[in-house]
Design a protein around this motif. Structure first.
Motif, PDB file in Angstrom:
ATOM      1  N   LEU A 138       0.660  -1.282   0.097  1.00 12.69           N
ATOM      2  CA  LEU A 138       0.247  -0.043   0.101  1.00 12.69           C
ATOM      3  C   LEU A 138       0.730   1.201  -0.038  1.00 12.69           C
ATOM      4  O   LEU A 138       0.476   2.346  -0.190  1.00 12.69           O
ATOM      5  CB  LEU A 138      -0.867  -0.208   1.167  1.00 12.69           C
ATOM      6  CG  LEU A 138      -1.995  -1.140   1.125  1.00 12.69           C
ATOM      7  CD1 LEU A 138      -2.811  -1.126   2.373  1.00 12.69           C
ATOM      8  CD2 LEU A 138      -2.994  -0.772  -0.028  1.00 12.69           C
ATOM      9  N   GLY A 139       2.182   1.341   0.160  1.00  8.89           N
ATOM     10  CA  GLY A 139       3.191   2.119   0.231  1.00  8.89           C
ATOM     11  C   GLY A 139       3.145   2.801  -1.252  1.00  8.89           C
ATOM     12  O   GLY A 139       3.575   4.072  -1.429  1.00  8.89           O
ATOM     13  N   VAL A 140       2.830   1.925  -2.357  1.00  9.55           N
ATOM     14  CA  VAL A 140       3.063   2.256  -3.804  1.00  9.55           C
ATOM     15  C   VAL A 140       1.889   3.318  -3.963  1.00  9.55           C
ATOM     16  O   VAL A 140       2.432   4.546  -4.423  1.00  9.55           O
ATOM     17  CB  VAL A 140       2.653   1.069  -4.612  1.00  9.55           C
ATOM     18  CG1 VAL A 140       2.764   1.602  -6.072  1.00  9.55           C
ATOM     19  CG2 VAL A 140       3.778   0.047  -4.508  1.00  9.55           C
ATOM     20  N   PRO A 141       0.695   3.302  -3.668  1.00 10.64           N
ATOM     21  CA  PRO A 141      -0.397   4.171  -3.916  1.00 10.64           C
ATOM     22  C   PRO A 141      -0.141   5.623  -3.070  1.00 10.64           C
ATOM     23  O   PRO A 141      -0.186   6.690  -3.585  1.00 10.64           O
ATOM     24  CB  PRO A 141      -1.774   3.624  -3.758  1.00 10.64           C
ATOM     25  CG  PRO A 141      -1.309   2.592  -2.761  1.00 10.64           C
ATOM     26  CD  PRO A 141      -0.183   1.935  -3.145  1.00 10.64           C
ATOM     27  N   LEU A 142       0.424   5.360  -1.865  1.00 18.31           N
ATOM     28  CA  LEU A 142       0.858   6.614  -0.909  1.00 18.31           C
ATOM     29  C   LEU A 142       1.875   7.265  -1.703  1.00 18.31           C
ATOM     30  O   LEU A 142       1.996   8.598  -1.568  1.00 18.31           O
ATOM     31  CB  LEU A 142       1.043   6.185   0.357  1.00 18.31           C
ATOM     32  CG  LEU A 142      -0.123   5.493   1.265  1.00 18.31           C
ATOM     33  CD1 LEU A 142       0.105   4.717   2.364  1.00 18.31           C
ATOM     34  CD2 LEU A 142      -0.895   6.370   1.396  1.00 18.31           C
ATOM     35  N   THR A 143       3.048   6.660  -1.933  1.00 16.72           N
ATOM     36  CA  THR A 143       4.296   7.173  -2.670  1.00 16.72           C
ATOM     37  C   THR A 143       3.591   8.040  -4.023  1.00 16.72           C
ATOM     38  O   THR A 143       3.973   9.215  -4.294  1.00 16.72           O
ATOM     39  CB  THR A 143       5.379   6.038  -3.178  1.00 16.72           C
ATOM     40  OG1 THR A 143       5.614   5.602  -1.984  1.00 16.72           O
ATOM     41  CG2 THR A 143       6.512   6.704  -3.911  1.00 16.72           C
ATOM     42  N   PHE A 144       2.765   7.288  -4.837  1.00 12.56           N
ATOM     43  CA  PHE A 144       2.304   8.061  -6.043  1.00 12.56           C
ATOM     44  C   PHE A 144       1.511   9.329  -5.543  1.00 12.56           C
ATOM     45  O   PHE A 144       1.453  10.343  -6.307  1.00 12.56           O
ATOM     46  CB  PHE A 144       1.253   7.098  -6.776  1.00 12.56           C
ATOM     47  CG  PHE A 144       2.056   6.101  -7.634  1.00 12.56           C
ATOM     48  CD1 PHE A 144       3.307   5.949  -7.942  1.00 12.56           C
ATOM     49  CD2 PHE A 144       1.382   5.082  -8.202  1.00 12.56           C
ATOM     50  CE1 PHE A 144       3.958   4.944  -8.452  1.00 12.56           C
ATOM     51  CE2 PHE A 144       1.756   3.863  -8.961  1.00 12.56           C
ATOM     52  CZ  PHE A 144       3.253   4.034  -8.957  1.00 12.56           C
ATOM     53  N   PHE A 145       0.798   9.358  -4.459  1.00 11.91           N
ATOM     54  CA  PHE A 145      -0.147  10.396  -4.030  1.00 11.91           C
ATOM     55  C   PHE A 145       0.806  11.500  -3.517  1.00 11.91           C
ATOM     56  O   PHE A 145       0.684  12.736  -3.994  1.00 11.91           O
ATOM     57  CB  PHE A 145      -0.995   9.914  -2.744  1.00 11.91           C
ATOM     58  CG  PHE A 145      -2.083  11.200  -2.301  1.00 11.91           C
ATOM     59  CD1 PHE A 145      -2.862  11.526  -3.241  1.00 11.91           C
ATOM     60  CD2 PHE A 145      -1.615  11.827  -1.090  1.00 11.91           C
ATOM     61  CE1 PHE A 145      -3.669  12.573  -2.815  1.00 11.91           C
ATOM     62  CE2 PHE A 145      -2.283  12.874  -0.742  1.00 11.91           C
ATOM     63  CZ  PHE A 145      -3.496  13.194  -1.449  1.00 11.91           C
ATOM     64  N   SER A 146       1.980  11.362  -3.092  1.00 11.03           N
ATOM     65  CA  SER A 146       3.205  12.336  -2.427  1.00 11.03           C
ATOM     66  C   SER A 146       3.560  12.792  -3.804  1.00 11.03           C
ATOM     67  O   SER A 146       3.895  14.125  -3.858  1.00 11.03           O
ATOM     68  CB  SER A 146       3.995  11.463  -1.736  1.00 11.03           C
ATOM     69  OG  SER A 146       3.648  10.849  -0.683  1.00 11.03           O
ATOM     70  N   ILE A 147       4.084  12.203  -4.798  1.00 11.82           N
ATOM     71  CA  ILE A 147       4.444  12.684  -5.923  1.00 11.82           C
ATOM     72  C   ILE A 147       3.454  13.542  -6.519  1.00 11.82           C
ATOM     73  O   ILE A 147       4.009  14.548  -7.385  1.00 11.82           O
ATOM     74  CB  ILE A 147       5.052  11.366  -6.882  1.00 11.82           C
ATOM     75  CG1 ILE A 147       6.043  10.521  -6.238  1.00 11.82           C
ATOM     76  CG2 ILE A 147       5.289  11.948  -8.606  1.00 11.82           C
ATOM     77  CD1 ILE A 147       6.243   9.443  -7.202  1.00 11.82           C
ATOM     78  N   ARG A 148       2.238  13.059  -6.724  1.00 16.76           N
ATOM     79  CA  ARG A 148       1.240  14.065  -7.375  1.00 16.76           C
ATOM     80  C   ARG A 148       1.264  15.352  -6.381  1.00 16.76           C
ATOM     81  O   ARG A 148       1.046  16.295  -7.199  1.00 16.76           O
ATOM     82  CB  ARG A 148      -0.024  13.299  -7.292  1.00 16.76           C
ATOM     83  CG  ARG A 148      -1.319  13.939  -7.904  1.00 16.76           C
ATOM     84  CD  ARG A 148      -1.243  13.577  -9.448  1.00 16.76           C
ATOM     85  NE  ARG A 148      -0.566  14.728  -9.903  1.00 16.76           N
ATOM     86  CZ  ARG A 148      -0.236  14.883 -11.174  1.00 16.76           C
ATOM     87  NH1 ARG A 148       0.062  13.777 -12.070  1.00 16.76           N
ATOM     88  NH2 ARG A 148       0.439  16.185 -11.781  1.00 16.76           N
ATOM     89  N   ILE A 149       1.258  15.244  -5.130  1.00 14.06           N
ATOM     90  CA  ILE A 149       1.186  16.701  -4.475  1.00 14.06           C
ATOM     91  C   ILE A 149       2.373  17.440  -4.996  1.00 14.06           C
ATOM     92  O   ILE A 149       2.267  18.772  -4.888  1.00 14.06           O
ATOM     93  CB  ILE A 149       1.306  16.021  -2.836  1.00 14.06           C
ATOM     94  CG1 ILE A 149      -0.174  15.517  -2.613  1.00 14.06           C
ATOM     95  CG2 ILE A 149       1.290  17.743  -2.000  1.00 14.06           C
ATOM     96  CD1 ILE A 149      -0.097  15.163  -1.038  1.00 14.06           C
ATOM     97  N   ILE A 150       3.703  16.939  -4.831  1.00 15.31           N
ATOM     98  CA  ILE A 150       4.696  17.542  -5.219  1.00 15.31           C
ATOM     99  C   ILE A 150       4.631  18.327  -6.469  1.00 15.31           C
ATOM    100  O   ILE A 150       4.847  19.424  -6.774  1.00 15.31           O
ATOM    101  CB  ILE A 150       5.850  16.787  -5.242  1.00 15.31           C
ATOM    102  CG1 ILE A 150       6.085  16.313  -3.744  1.00 15.31           C
ATOM    103  CG2 ILE A 150       7.294  17.448  -5.681  1.00 15.31           C
ATOM    104  CD1 ILE A 150       7.345  15.316  -3.715  1.00 15.31           C
ATOM    105  N   LYS A 151       4.083  17.557  -7.514  1.00 14.67           N
ATOM    106  CA  LYS A 151       4.016  18.069  -9.075  1.00 14.67           C
ATOM    107  C   LYS A 151       2.991  19.194  -9.242  1.00 14.67           C
ATOM    108  O   LYS A 151       3.270  20.116  -9.803  1.00 14.67           O
ATOM    109  CB  LYS A 151       3.577  16.777  -9.862  1.00 14.67           C
ATOM    110  CG  LYS A 151       4.600  16.125 -10.367  1.00 14.67           C
ATOM    111  CD  LYS A 151       4.052  14.952 -11.335  1.00 14.67           C
ATOM    112  CE  LYS A 151       5.432  14.020 -11.863  1.00 14.67           C
ATOM    113  NZ  LYS A 151       4.935  13.189 -12.698  1.00 14.67           N
ATOM    114  N   ASP A 152       1.901  18.973  -8.200  1.00 15.19           N
ATOM    115  CA  ASP A 152       0.810  19.950  -8.223  1.00 15.19           C
ATOM    116  C   ASP A 152       1.067  21.133  -7.368  1.00 15.19           C
ATOM    117  O   ASP A 152       0.207  22.242  -7.258  1.00 15.19           O
ATOM    118  CB  ASP A 152      -0.824  19.343  -7.981  1.00 15.19           C
ATOM    119  CG  ASP A 152      -1.114  18.263  -9.228  1.00 15.19           C
ATOM    120  OD1 ASP A 152      -0.525  18.336 -10.152  1.00 15.19           O
ATOM    121  OD2 ASP A 152      -1.868  17.363  -8.694  1.00 15.19           O
ATOM    122  N   ASN A 153       1.836  20.867  -6.390  1.00 13.97           N
ATOM    123  CA  ASN A 153       2.146  21.817  -5.396  1.00 13.97           C
ATOM    124  C   ASN A 153       0.651  22.003  -4.399  1.00 13.97           C
ATOM    125  O   ASN A 153       0.433  23.215  -4.223  1.00 13.97           O
ATOM    126  CB  ASN A 153       2.643  23.167  -5.696  1.00 13.97           C
ATOM    127  CG  ASN A 153       3.138  24.040  -4.665  1.00 13.97           C
ATOM    128  OD1 ASN A 153       3.414  23.370  -3.603  1.00 13.97           O
ATOM    129  ND2 ASN A 153       3.286  25.303  -4.914  1.00 13.97           N
TER     130      ASN A 153
END
Length: 211
Positions: free
Chosen positions: A160-175
């Motif tokens: 489940l760390g995979v989708p959580l990591t993806f979400f973190s990357i999305r936050i960084i990209k969208d700020n």
């Protein structure tokens, strides 16, 4: 290989056995007949070394064996059981790969920041097929499979760390927090927990059935 003796009774027995094994592939049939031939002639040689004449040794040896019909039936049943076990093992492996592997694919929309049915549909289908395979009655559960599914169920939680990591990357990209991704993240976490509970349920149910 035992040196072959030439005796009509034995050859007649083996010919009948060969005919009764026609359901088996040619190579497997020849292998089975060869194994029985070696066993028979080894037994005959032991009897002749003990002082018994060849004819009596052949008769006594055949009396110790099942009839060609009964022996062929036993061999075919054994081969069918082997095929069933191999098929069950294959279904188990595919079931695990499809069920657990689909979780990673279902997480892709979180990284993309949008819900694309074209992307998630194949993984949804993989998840469904994987669950169906794991519940197949063809799988003859053994201790190794039980331990594997217990171990893999724990990995699912870590996965489940995979989708959580993806979400973190999305936050960084969208700020900023992408609420569509956040909502979908919650769905994936629920699905992951559902897979975990499914695997644990299979483990306990099959363990109880095996004891």
């Amino acid at each position: 290989m035992v040196n072959e003796l030439n005796h009509s009774l034995i050859e007649d027995y083996l010919n009948k056995l060969n005919k009764k094994l026609q359901l088996l592939p040619k190579r497997e049939r020849e292998h089975q007949v060869s194994e029985i031939r070696d066993h028979i002639y080894h037994t005959i040689q032991e009897k002749t070394k003990a002082g018994m004449n060849i004819n009596q040794a052949a008769k006594d040896t055949l009396q110790e064996f099942l009839s060609p019909e009964e022996l062929a039936k036993a061999i075919i049943n054994e081969e069918e059981n082997k095929l069933l076990v191999n098929k069950g093992e294959t279904l188990f492996n595919y079931g695990i790969m499809l069920t657990v592997g689909s979780l990673g694919g279902l997480s892709i929309p979180i990284l993309r920041g949008e819900l694309n049915l074209g992307i998630i549909l194949p993984f949804v289908m993989s998840l469904i097929v994987g669950i169906i395979l794991l519940n197949s009655k063809t799988i003859q559960w053994n201790e190794n499979q039980l331990q594997n599914i217990k171990w893999i169920s724990r990995i699912v939680i870590g996965f489940l760390g995979v989708p959580l990591t993806f979400f973190s990357i999305r936050i960084i990209k969208d700020n900023a927090i992408n609420y569509a991704s956040l909502s979908y993240l919650l769905v994936i976490i629920i699905v992951g927990l559902g897979i975990y509970l499914l695997l644990r349920k299979l483990f306990y149910n099959k363990q109880l059935n095996n004891y």
